[in-house]
Enzyme design. Structure first.
Site, short mmCIF file in Angstrom:
data_model
loop_
_atom_site.label_atom_id
_atom_site.label_comp_id
_atom_site.label_asym_id
_atom_site.label_seq_id
_atom_site.Cartn_x
_atom_site.Cartn_y
_atom_site.Cartn_z
N LYS A 22 0.63 -1.34 0.24
CA LYS A 22 0.30 -0.08 0.08
C LYS A 22 0.97 1.33 -0.75
O LYS A 22 0.80 2.03 -0.25
CB LYS A 22 -0.88 -0.08 0.97
CG LYS A 22 -1.73 1.11 1.49
CD LYS A 22 -2.55 1.12 2.20
CE LYS A 22 -1.47 1.89 3.76
NZ LYS A 22 -2.15 3.23 4.98
N ASN A 23 1.29 1.00 0.63
CA ASN A 23 2.74 2.45 0.85
C ASN A 23 3.41 2.97 -0.07
O ASN A 23 4.55 3.26 -0.16
CB ASN A 23 3.44 2.14 2.50
CG ASN A 23 2.72 2.18 3.52
OD1 ASN A 23 1.73 3.01 3.26
ND2 ASN A 23 3.21 2.31 4.90
N CYS A 126 -5.08 8.23 9.93
CA CYS A 126 -5.07 7.88 11.16
C CYS A 126 -4.92 8.59 12.48
O CYS A 126 -4.13 9.58 12.14
CB CYS A 126 -4.36 7.08 11.17
SG CYS A 126 -4.49 5.05 10.34
N ARG A 131 1.56 14.87 12.72
CA ARG A 131 1.82 14.95 11.89
C ARG A 131 1.71 16.23 10.70
O ARG A 131 0.97 15.78 9.49
CB ARG A 131 0.98 13.04 11.05
CG ARG A 131 1.76 11.85 11.87
CD ARG A 131 1.36 10.91 10.79
NE ARG A 131 -0.26 10.50 10.53
CZ ARG A 131 -0.34 9.38 9.84
NH1 ARG A 131 0.68 8.73 9.23
NH2 ARG A 131 -1.38 8.97 9.48
N ASP A 316 5.82 1.03 11.28
CA ASP A 316 4.11 0.24 11.46
C ASP A 316 3.95 -1.49 11.31
O ASP A 316 3.13 -1.62 11.91
CB ASP A 316 4.00 0.64 9.80
CG ASP A 316 3.80 1.88 8.95
OD1 ASP A 316 2.91 1.86 10.04
OD2 ASP A 316 3.41 2.11 8.22
N ARG A 408 -7.99 -1.12 4.84
CA ARG A 408 -7.39 0.29 4.07
C ARG A 408 -5.90 -0.62 3.93
O ARG A 408 -5.33 0.82 2.91
CB ARG A 408 -7.00 1.14 5.59
CG ARG A 408 -8.40 2.22 5.48
CD ARG A 408 -8.11 3.56 6.82
NE ARG A 408 -7.03 3.91 5.96
CZ ARG A 408 -6.36 4.44 6.85
NH1 ARG A 408 -6.30 4.01 8.02
NH2 ARG A 408 -4.96 5.39 6.50
#
Length: 429
Positions: A22-23, A126, A131, A316, A408
C-alpha cells in the site's frame, strides 16, 4: 459495520501470498498526474485506501481501467491498473476527499510540477499524532513555490515553474521525500534532497519516475539527486511486495506456532524486523518463492525494540510486535520514536489480559502465559491487526470491532489467515 470474530488456539500452516505494498502503490498512483500518457501499475492491492485515492485522482481528471483479476481466478492474482491523466481538469483536492486519507495530500507535488498550481485540503487519516505538513510546505517553498494556508487549504503556485535547489529535511519524512522527489523531477535544474527517507517505497517511486523519463539518482540513500526534465512519459511499473504485511504475518506465525510460506515476500527490504522476529524464537528462512516462517511451539522470547526510520525497525510494525510480546516469557520494552500517539492499542490488548505499562514513549510488556478472548475496538490500521494477532492466540472468542481500519491496509486478511488454519470470519453487526 463489519466485525471479525476469532476463536484462538490454532497454529498457522500453509501459504500466504503477499500483496503489493500500500505504501508504495499510493505514491506511484499519484505519479500518474505527472504525465499525459498512460502509467500502468502492476501488483496493485485491492484496499480501501487505493479505492479512495482512485476517487481523488478521477476528481482531477485521471481516467483508469483495471485488469488482471477475475472472480474465478485465484486470489493470488494481483491487479494491473492503467492510469491516464491526459487532461488535468481540476487542481483542487477538496476536504471531503483528502480528509479521509492523509497520503492524498501528496498530489500537491505533481500538480505544482505539471500545472504550476494546486489547492489541497489539509490532510486527515489515522489518529496517531499530528503529523504536520510543514516539511512538505518548506520543501516546496525551497523549490520556488508560493504557498499560503487559508480556510484549511494549502494554496500553492509556481507560475514560472519550480526551480531546483538544495533542501535538508529537518527530520526524516517518507511522505515529504515522495512529494519533493516528484516535484523536483520536473523542476528547472538540479535538486539535492538531504536527510531524505531511505525506505524501499521511496526507491520504488524513484525507479518508476526514472522509467517515465526522470533523472533521479541515489534513492535509498540519505542524499537524493534529481536533475529536472521538461516532461515525463508513460511507463509500466510493478509495486513492490508489502513489507509491513510480510512482517505482520511473520509475527502471527511466531505468535501461534506453525509453518507458513509468505509467498512473494522480500527479505532484503525487511531485514531489521525479520532479525527481531528471529530473536523471539521463530525460524525465518529465505527461499526462492519468498520467506518461510516456522515456530515449533516453544515459548516466545522477550525482545526490546525501538522504532526508527528505515533501515531500522518500522513504526508500522510496532503494534503487531507488542501483540506478540504479550505472551513472551518475560519482560520486553517497546519504544516508539516516530509518532507520539501510537500506543492506543495498549488498552485494548489489556482487555485480552495483556500486562502493559506506559511511561512516555516506552511501553513495558510483561508477558503472560495465556490471553483471554474479549470484544475489542480497533483504533487505527496497525493497532487493529495487533488485536488480530493477539486474538489468534487467545483462549475463547475475540470480536474485533471497526475492522474498516484493516480494510485500509490489508488485502483479504481473514481469507489469508483462514486458509492457513486460523478460525476467524468477518461478520456483520
Amino acid at each position: 459495520m463489519d466485525r471479525i470474530k476469532i476463536v484462538g488456539g490454532n497454529q498457522l500452516n500453509g501459504t500466504i501470498p503477499i500483496s503489493g505494498a500500500k505504501n508504495a502503490a499510493l505514491p506511484l498512483m499519484i505519479a500518474a498526474l505527472m504525465t499525459d500518457e498512460t502509467l500502468t501499475l502492476e501488483n496493485v492491492p485491492h484496499l480501501a485506501d487505493v479505492e479512495q485515492l482512485i476517487r481523488i485522482l478521477t476528481n482531477h481528471g485521471v481516467d483508469y481501467s483495471v485488469n488482471g483479476r477475475r472472480e474465478e481466478q485465484s486470489q493470488r492474482y494481483s491487479r494491473t491498473i492503467h492510469f491516464t491523466a491526459r487532461n488535468i481538469v481540476d487542481t483542487t483536492a477538496p476536504y471531503e476527499l483528502v480528509s479521509k486519507m492523509r497520503a492524498s495530500f501528496w498530489v500537491i507535488g505533481p500538480l505544482l510540477a505539471r500545472m504550476g498550481q494546486a489547492r489541497v485540503s489539509l490532510p486527515g487519516g489515522c489518529a496517531i499524532g499530528t503529523r504536520p505538513v510543514d516539511l512538505f510546505i518548506d520543501g516546496l517553498k525551497a523549490l520556488g513555490a508560493d504557498i499560503d494556508i487559508d480556510n484549511g487549504y494549502v494554496n500553492a503556485t509556481a507560475r514560472n515553474g519550480l526551480v531546483g535547489n538544495r533542501y535538508v529535511f529537518p527530520k526524516v519524512s517518507v511522505g515529504a521525500t515522495h512529494v519533493l522527489m516528484m516535484a523536483a523531477a520536473m523542476a528547472k535544474g538540479q535538486t539535492v534532497l538531504e536527510n531524505a527517507a531511505r525506505e524501499p517505497e521511496v526507491v520504488n517511486l524513484a525507479e518508476c519516475l526514472n522509467a517515465m523519463g526522470a533523472r533521479i539518482s541515489d534513492a535509498g540513500s540519505s542524499t537524493i539527486v534529481i536533475d529536472g526534465v521538461d516532461r515525463l512519459s508513460g511507463a509500466q511499473h510493478r509495486v513492490i511486495p508489502d513489507r509491513i504485511e510480510t512482517g505482520t504475518y511473520a509475527m502471527a506465525v511466531a505468535m501461534t506456532g506453525g509453518d507458513v510460506l509468505l509467498e512473494g515476500a522480500r527479505a532484503d527490504i525487511l531485514e531489521s524486523a525479520l532479525d527481531t522476529i528471529s530473536q523471539t524464537g521463530a525460524e525465518i528462512t529465505q527461499v526462492n518463492s519468498g520467506i518461510r516462517v516456522r515456530r515449533n511451539g516453544s515459548g516466545i522470547n522477550p525482545v526490546d525494540v525501538t522504532t526508527e526510520p528505515y533501515p531500522g525497525f518500522p513504526t508500522d510494525l510496532q503494534a503487531q510486535f507488542m501483540g506478540l510480546m504479550t505472551r513472551a516469557r518475560g519482560r520486553s520494552k517497546i519504544t516508539e520514536t516516530i509518532f507520539e500517539n501510537r500506543f492506543m492499542h495498549v488498552q485494548e490488548l489489556a482487555r485480552l489480559g495483556a500486562r502493559i505499562s506506559l511511561s512516555g514513549q516506552t511501553a513495558t510488556v510483561d508477558g503472560v502465559e495465556n490471553l483471554r478472548g474479549a470484544p475489542v475496538m480497533a483504533t487505527d490500521l496497525r493497532a487493529s491487526v495487533s488485536l488480530v494477532i493477539a486474538g489468534l492466540a487467545a483462549e475463547g472468542e475475540t470480536m474485533v470491532h471497526r475492522v474498516y481500519h484493516l480494510d485500509r491496509g490489508f488485502e483479504r486478511l481473514e481469507e489469508k489467515l483462514a486458509h492457513c488454519g486460523a478460525q476467524l470470519e468477518r461478520v456483520g453487526e
